[in-house]
Design a protein around this motif. Structure first.
Motif, short mmCIF file in Angstrom:
data_model
loop_
_atom_site.label_atom_id
_atom_site.label_comp_id
_atom_site.label_asym_id
_atom_site.label_seq_id
_atom_site.Cartn_x
_atom_site.Cartn_y
_atom_site.Cartn_z
N PRO A 1 -10.91 7.83 0.46
CA PRO A 1 -11.95 8.14 -0.23
C PRO A 1 -11.51 7.25 -1.72
N ALA A 2 -12.52 6.57 -2.15
CA ALA A 2 -12.23 5.61 -3.32
C ALA A 2 -12.14 6.31 -4.51
N ASP A 3 -12.96 7.58 -4.70
CA ASP A 3 -12.74 8.30 -5.86
C ASP A 3 -11.74 9.51 -5.79
N HIS A 4 -10.90 9.48 -4.64
CA HIS A 4 -9.59 10.49 -4.84
C HIS A 4 -8.53 9.87 -5.65
N PRO A 5 -7.71 10.43 -6.26
CA PRO A 5 -6.41 10.03 -7.08
C PRO A 5 -5.50 9.36 -5.99
N VAL A 6 -5.04 8.38 -6.29
CA VAL A 6 -3.95 7.53 -5.43
C VAL A 6 -2.57 8.44 -5.64
N ILE A 7 -2.16 8.46 -4.20
CA ILE A 7 -0.82 9.56 -4.22
C ILE A 7 0.09 8.54 -3.59
N SER A 8 1.49 9.33 -3.60
CA SER A 8 2.45 8.52 -2.69
C SER A 8 2.98 7.36 -3.29
N VAL A 9 2.82 7.12 -4.75
CA VAL A 9 3.42 6.07 -5.25
C VAL A 9 4.56 6.24 -6.13
N THR A 10 5.55 5.25 -5.89
CA THR A 10 6.65 5.65 -6.93
C THR A 10 6.64 5.25 -8.38
N PHE A 11 7.54 5.66 -9.13
CA PHE A 11 7.25 5.15 -10.55
C PHE A 11 7.11 3.73 -10.66
N PHE B 1 0.98 -1.23 -0.28
CA PHE B 1 -0.08 0.00 -0.05
C PHE B 1 0.93 1.03 -0.05
N PRO B 2 0.44 2.56 -0.37
CA PRO B 2 0.94 3.73 -0.28
C PRO B 2 1.12 3.89 1.32
N PRO B 3 1.72 4.96 1.85
CA PRO B 3 2.08 5.23 3.12
C PRO B 3 0.69 5.73 3.96
N TYR B 4 -0.37 5.21 3.40
CA TYR B 4 -1.67 5.86 4.19
C TYR B 4 -2.82 4.66 4.03
#
Length: 683
Positions: free
Chosen positions: A519-529, A510-513
């Motif tokens: 929220p399922a409709d928010h963009p995923v963030i804190s992901v590496t390339f 998982f990302p660090p959250y």
């Protein structure tokens, strides 16, 4: 002294025996060399890290996972990534050999460029003191070899479990073969996670072993059993079909407990649960002639798919855990075998009705939809006929377009598709106006029109089609015009909900959250390339190049390179650098009506910035200069990130370019995916 293990009763026979002493079964000619005893602890101490030791100012050693002929593997804590990883080291005799060291680093770089849910991730490579190491994903589970060896005597893994393992292995190889050949497929290199996830590891290790090393008893350890005849002759010149041979050997071993040496008996003759339909598949994999094997892993997966569906339909889906279960009773075995054999026989007879073996046989008996018709035409692919003249080539384009335009789907209720259809017709009309002048642009316009018709036939949900055309890429010093074919791109950034499905199915970190409560409709963030690349592979897509992203954002004929709504900033136009408390974080995708690009993509000016798969390099933009070669990306490589984000107080225009290290992640950066069209040819 060399000893030979009986393939039937597992008795280890003395050297020189032609038949098993215990059961009289003929013995295979390939011998397994017994490794010499390990060196005394006093000789090994300088090569073994101690628990608690800090390695390379980054890794805290927790424990030793295992030792092998090439070195040790440790469980360590990566104090940069904040997670436990595996640290693999080379033995001193390899460190002293410069050729081996160079090959080791080369192969490690290849593995590090691979990002797939079924491949063990490689994080870092380096040297500390006299030790060379590779840090990689720590898989919580067991190797396939360990699982097979701990089965009770006479017991085999259920067929559905065996097919699930092979499918995961094939998924890894299907992706990897676009970059490299593994060359060392065997149960020791296949990890099974606690949840059943299949992970392939140790890419290209066999290339480290020159002829002198291959003869060493500590290195062979039975590996020749899995090597194709051409690999035994010349390991350097093999292609993907060598790995397919090894997969066939592994499948036969899982099903029967034996190796397919000599003229092997069909697996169904040795294990009652094995459907006879598997026998020709295994035989084709291990054919001595590479030309008679499956030519790629996709063909093998397609051949296995109907059998796997039928087996799981008869017994229920394979459990998430692939640990050995209690042997099924004979009353259970017979119906599975009978049902699968009968169903497959009926499936072959009723091929058009149920579609079994469609991919393997490479034909379609009935084309009922527009998509199937165009796909059949596309399978012809580009030809190397340089002698074709202008008139002949245009005639071929005309034939393709006339066929496509007669069977186009009903697009009147879909505005986006309707516009693409209109564009296809306009490009074809322009091509016909230029053909009498023998203008080469007529051929290009015809090709672009076919791209548009192809897009209408293959339109994925939640994606938009970006028309073929040009885009100008800018920096502070210069600009560069790039021509692009048409492609599909996600309407919106990948969301938490979409990424969660990927993480659950592929056991991805998982990302660090808390992704499950986000929220399922928010963009995923804190992901590496690396994370984004793996998601794209799972979804059957790609990450966009910088040029593709720019084309979708502002490459339209009347589009502004600054913002979707025009040249000047507009308060509230997008989620970017607002002082409003509710705008301090990413918002649901697609809620800003003004932040919609000419191509139909939302949130390209704000919300979160997005990864591309292009190296950050000076302009002019040249796709052939290595900037789009993801296999060459490594730790420290600067990649292009595009688009504004919710903390962007400068309200940066869309043409701005940003650099971000390969291994980094940020809570203002997410991604979206693209899907290219198949190659288009007039023939």
């Amino acid at each position: 002294m060399a000893k030979v293990k009986c393939p039937k009763c597992d008795f280890v026979n003395p050297d020189g025996q032609d038949a098993c002493v215990r059961c009289k079964t003929p013995l295979p000619r390939i011998k397994i060399e017994i490794a010499p005893p390990s060196a005394p602890p006093s000789q090994q101490a300088q090569y073994v890290f101690r628990p608690g030791q800090i390695v390379a100012a980054r890794y805290s050693v927790i424990d030793v996972i295992g030792r092998g002929g090439m070195g040790c593997i440790y469980r360590v804590r990566d104090n940069v990534l904040k997670e436990d990883v595996a640290l693999k080291t080379l033995l001193p005799q390899f460190v002293r050999d410069q050729t081996v060291v160079e090959r080791f680093f080369n192969e490690a770089r290849i593995a590090r460029g691979l990002s797939h849910p079924n491949i063990v991730r490689v994080h870092d490579i380096g040297i500390t003191g006299e030790t060379i190491y590779i840090s990689m994903e720590l898989v919580k589970g067991r190797s396939l070899r360990d699982i097979l060896e701990k089965l009770p005597a006479g017991q085999r893994l259920p067929v559905r479990n065996a097919l699930r393992i092979i499918d995961g292995l094939c998924a890894a190889l299907e992706y990897a073969h676009s970059h490299t050949v593994h060359r060392d497929i065997k149960p020791e290199n296949v990890m099974i996670g606690e949840d059943g996830t299949v992970k392939l590891m140790d890419f290209g290790i066999s290339k480290l072993m020159d002829t002198r090393h291959l003869t060493g008893p500590a290195i062979v350890m039975g590996t020749p059993f899995y090597m194709s005849p051409e690999q035994l002759r010349d390991s350097a010149s093999v292609d993907a079909r060598a790995d397919i041979y090894s997969v066939g050997v592994v499948l036969y071993e899982i099903l029967t407990g034996n190796m397919p040496t000599g003229v092997p008996r069909p697996a169904s003759h040795l294990t009652r649960e094995v459907p006879p339909a598997l026998d020709p598949i295994v035989a084709k994999c291990v054919d001595p002639d590479p030309a008679k094997r499956y030519q790629n892993v996709r063909e093998l997966r397609a051949a296995l798919l109907p059998i796997r569906k039928l087996v799981e339909g008869a017994t229920g889906p394979a459990p998430q855990s692939l640990n050995p279960q209690k042997p099924p009773t004979p009353a259970r075995r017979v119906p599975i075998r009978t049902l699968v054999g009968a169903a497959l026989a009926a499936g072959i007879v009723l091929l058009a009705g149920v579609g079994l073996y469609r991919a393997e046989l490479g034909r379609r008996e009935s084309l009922k939809t527009y998509a199937e018709t165009v796909a059949a035409v596309q399978r012809l692919g580009p030809q190397e006929d340089t002698s074709i003249g202008f008139d002949a080539e245009f005639k071929q384009w005309k034939s393709r377009i006339e066929q496509a335009s007669q069977i186009h789907p009903d697009v009147e209720k879909n505005e986006a598709m309707k516009k693409v259809l209109e564009d296809a017709r306009k490009r074809w009309e322009m091509a016909q106006e230029l053909v009498h002048k023998k203008d080469p642009m007529a051929l290009e316009l015809a090709r672009q029109a076919v791209q548009c018709y192809t897009a209408l036939a293959n339109w994925p949900s939640d994606m938009v089609f970006v028309l073929p055309g040009d885009v100008t890429i800018h920096d502070e010093n210069t600009s560069s015009v790039v021509a692009l074919d048409g492609f599909f791109i996600d309407k919106h950034e990948v969301t938490n909900g979409e990424y969660l499905l990927f993480c659950r199915e592929k056991n991805w970190r998982f990302p660090p959250y808390d992704l499950e409560t986000a929220p399922a409709d928010h963009p995923v963030i804190s992901v590496t390339f690396y994370d984004a690349l793996a998601y794209a592979a799972w979804a059957g897509k790609q990450l966009p190049t910088e040029a593709q992203w720019a084309r979708a954002a502002y490459g339209g004929p009347a589009a502004s390179k600054n913002y979707p709504w025009g040249e000047s900033w507009k308060d509230g136009g997008c989620n970017s650098g607002s002082d409003s408390p509710e705008m301090e974080y990413a918002r649901p995708v697609g809620v800003f009506a003004d932040d919609l690009s000419w191509a139909g993509c939302s949130d390209m000016a704000g919300n979160v910035a997005e990864w591309t798969r292009s190296r950050f390099m000076p302009l002019p933009y040249d796709a052939g200069d290595g900037r789009e070669e993801t296999r060459d990306f490594t730790f420290g490589t600067l990649l292009v990130v595009r688009g504004g984000h919710y903390r962007d107080q400068q309200h940066s225009p869309m043409y701005m370019r940003y650099a971000m290290p390969f291994e980094s992640a940020a809570d203002t950066v997410g991604f979206r995916c693209v899907k290219p069209l198949p190659s288009i040819s007039a023939q």
